[in-house]
Design a protein around this motif. Structure first.
Motif: not given
Length: 120
Positions: A79-105
């Motif tokens: 929610x602070x704008x960072x990816x938590x998925x293995x593909x993009x971990x730690x990078x800033x989210x530029x898109x609104x949603x990331x299904x990979x991150x949401x699947x992990x959470x």
């Protein structure tokens, strides 16, 4: 007082008046800048307070989400704008949603809900 002294005295007073007028003009300009900066800071402060209230509200909502502490931490990062998925971990989210991150959470929680709805 003779005419020469009177004229010199008048010139001195005129120079002092001009100096005072210049000082007042400078003070007015500085005061205008201070007032403008104060207004900007008040607007920014209002926005920050609104954002803080929004974050607090989101934090309370997420606490009641039934997630484990580690998943709540991942959710906070997301929610602070960072990816938590293995593909993009730690990078800033530029898109609104990331299904990979949401699947992990929320993955297990979503699977449970999805499994319940399919079983019925």
């Amino acid at each position: 007082m003779d005419k020469g002294e009177l004229y010199d005295s008048f010139e001195t007073m005129e120079a002092q008046a001009n100096e005072m007028a210049a000082t007042l003009s400078l003070m007015r300009n500085q005061m205008t800048q201070i007032i403008e900066k104060n207004n900007q800071l008040e607007v920014e402060n209002t926005h920050l307070r609104e954002r803080l209230a929004e974050l607090e509200n989101n934090k309370k909502t997420r606490k009641n989400s039934g997630l484990s502490r580690s998943r709540q931490n991942l959710e906070n990062l997301y929610h602070e704008g960072f990816h938590v998925c293995t593909q993009y971990f730690g990078s800033r989210r530029t898109d609104d949603e990331c299904i990979f991150c949401q699947d992990i959470i929320y993955g297990e929680k979503w699977r449970e809900i999805d499994g319940d709805s399919k079983g019925k």
